[in-house]
Design a protein around this motif. Structure first.
Motif, short mmCIF file in Angstrom:
data_model
loop_
_atom_site.label_atom_id
_atom_site.label_comp_id
_atom_site.label_asym_id
_atom_site.label_seq_id
_atom_site.Cartn_x
_atom_site.Cartn_y
_atom_site.Cartn_z
N PRO A 61 23.61 2.24 1.17
CA PRO A 61 25.16 2.04 1.79
C PRO A 61 25.16 2.63 3.22
CG PRO A 61 25.43 3.88 0.65
CD PRO A 61 23.85 3.49 0.29
N ASN B 254 30.60 -1.44 2.18
CA ASN B 254 30.39 -2.06 3.48
C ASN B 254 31.15 -1.99 4.51
OD1 ASN B 254 29.52 -4.46 5.27
ND2 ASN B 254 28.24 -5.17 3.76
N TYR C 32 23.25 -1.75 4.45
CA TYR C 32 24.64 -1.65 3.71
C TYR C 32 24.31 -3.02 2.33
CZ TYR C 32 26.63 0.56 7.60
OH TYR C 32 26.92 1.36 8.53
#
Length: 429
Positions: A292, A317, A345
């Protein structure tokens, strides 16, 4: 130390590789002190019995720093603000500065297999030849159904084979001397186009030639999330599930798996920073890797080709990434390879069968990310390993000559006593 101690200076060791049941494009590298980052690597090509092309061309790609990696690691310790993956000054093709390489010589109408091997450390390479289509036929040692593309995008450790069909005449050369049909022929101009308008291979568009079906529902699921920690100096460290991978063990992990008997199935004996996951023989394993953050990664698993079964955007995201990667799921015949690019992401799900007893790394292809802690260890079927195999005496002697134990847990002790290991480092995730 994972599978062995380093080969002592002035000594030698012979590796025997059984090639009867595999072929494809591979490479070998020295892991001790990240020596492959300084050039201790080479392509390894295993040819199939027959070929459907006229000639073969091997091209290796490397990003090349100005100084040795060991020196850069010391610099990093002394000056933690130093960004180790920002100072690659040259790109090499077949070990030569890309600006000085000789052109590829092609003969009109001939079919060529180009083997493209990324032996670099940090950067992705994009390869294409204007006015020529490429057909992907292999990725990381797995033959594929032909897929026509404009070019290929290689991350560190990835390999492709593509078929190039030469132009029907030798009227022109192409791409600033990269492709030469006839010495002195004019260079055909490069059409203006954005990379986003070109077709590049996607793991979810590739189909393995043997069409092995999707593995059944997993017996064992592992969820791994990237964590990172910014030091007071502004330098990032990486880890998975809060563990900073490091080889602080005093006994090679493989040796511990052999010598610990029934305790080999207890992941704690391998030390906290090995991040060991013990797998049962023939289990179907599914790994979900979640990244992430804004960094791209290449995930490589030693000893196995895995099926790529799903990818998509991570839950958090951010607005900084306005076009999240679309979710895709594998169909009947998922692509198999040993190195997969994971975009910023995003997450990816990988699936394999644990049919190769031993000790195997899952590691980051970007060498600085691996050095800073992004990796885990798989201990696959240690009971079967002990029953079916034995450590060669030469491997033990290499350790003993250097004063390194050849039995015991990660600390060189018996049982669960890890006294003597340095304190473990954990990260926030």
């Amino acid at each position: 130390m994972v599978t062995q101690c380093g080969i002592p200076p002035g000594e030698n060791f012979t590796y025997l590789v059984d090639t009867k049941h595999q072929h494809g494009t591979f490479w070998i590298k020295g892991h001790a002190n990240f020596q492959y980052a300084d050039g201790l690597s080479a392509p390894l090509i295993i040819h199939e019995a027959s070929q459907a092309y006229d000639n073969e061309i091997l091209m290796t790609f490397e990003d090349w720093p100005a100084d040795e990696f060991v020196g850069r690691m010391e610099m990093f310790k002394q000056t933690p603000t130093k960004q180790l993956d920002k100072d690659y000054q040259d790109g090499l093709i077949n070990g030569i500065n890309a600006n000085l390489t000789q052109p590829i010589q092609l003969v009109p109408k001939k079919r060529y297999r180009l083997r493209l091997v990324h032996m670099g450390k940090a950067y992705w390479f994009k390869f294409r030849i204007s006015h020529h289509k490429l057909s992907v036929i292999e990725a990381d040692g797995t033959d594929t159904e032909p897929l026509e593309v404009d070019g290929v995008d290689l991350g560190p450790r990835q390999r492709y084979s593509v078929i190039l069909t030469a132009q029907p005449t030798a009227k022109s050369n192409y791409i600033q001397r990269l492709v030469e049909y006839k010495k002195g022929a004019p260079i055909k101009s490069e059409p203006s186009s954005s990379d986003s308008l070109l077709k590049w291979p996607d793991d979810f568009d590739l189909v393995p030639a043997d069409k092995q079906p999707l593995l059944p529902e997993p017996d064992h699921r592992i969820e791994l999330k990237e964590g990172h920690h910014i030091t007071g100096y502004g330098t990032p460290y990486y880890g998975l599930n809060g563990v900073l991978y490091a080889t602080t063990n005093k006994v090679p992990t493989l040796f511990s798996a052999f010598s610990a008997r029934s305790l080999a199935a207890n992941s704690s004996i391998y030390g906290p920073q090995a991040s060991a996951h013990v797998l049962r023989h023939l289990d179907v394993v599914e790994i979900t890797l979640s990244f992430p953050t804004m960094r791209e990664h290449v995930i490589h698993i030693h000893g196995h080709s895995f099926q790529i079964v799903e990818r998509g955007p991570t839950v958090n995201n951010t607005a900084a990434f306005k076009t999240p990667i679309p979710m895709r799921k594998a169909q009947a015949w998922p692509m198999r390879r040993d190195s997969v690019t994971v975009r910023a992401y995003s997450y990816v799900k990988l699936r394999f069968r644990a049919d190769n007893p031993g000790v195997w790394l899952l590691s980051e292809g970007v060498v600085t990310h691996f050095y800073k802690g992004l990796g885990i260890t798989f201990i696959k079927a240690p009971d079967m390993l002990q029953q079916r195999q034995a450590l060669p005496e030469e491997l033990k002697q290499m350790c003993l000559k250097q004063g390194i134990n050849v039995s015991g847990n990660a600390a060189g002790n018996q049982g669960l006593d890890l006294t003597g290991l340095p304190p473990a480092v954990y990260l926030d995730i």
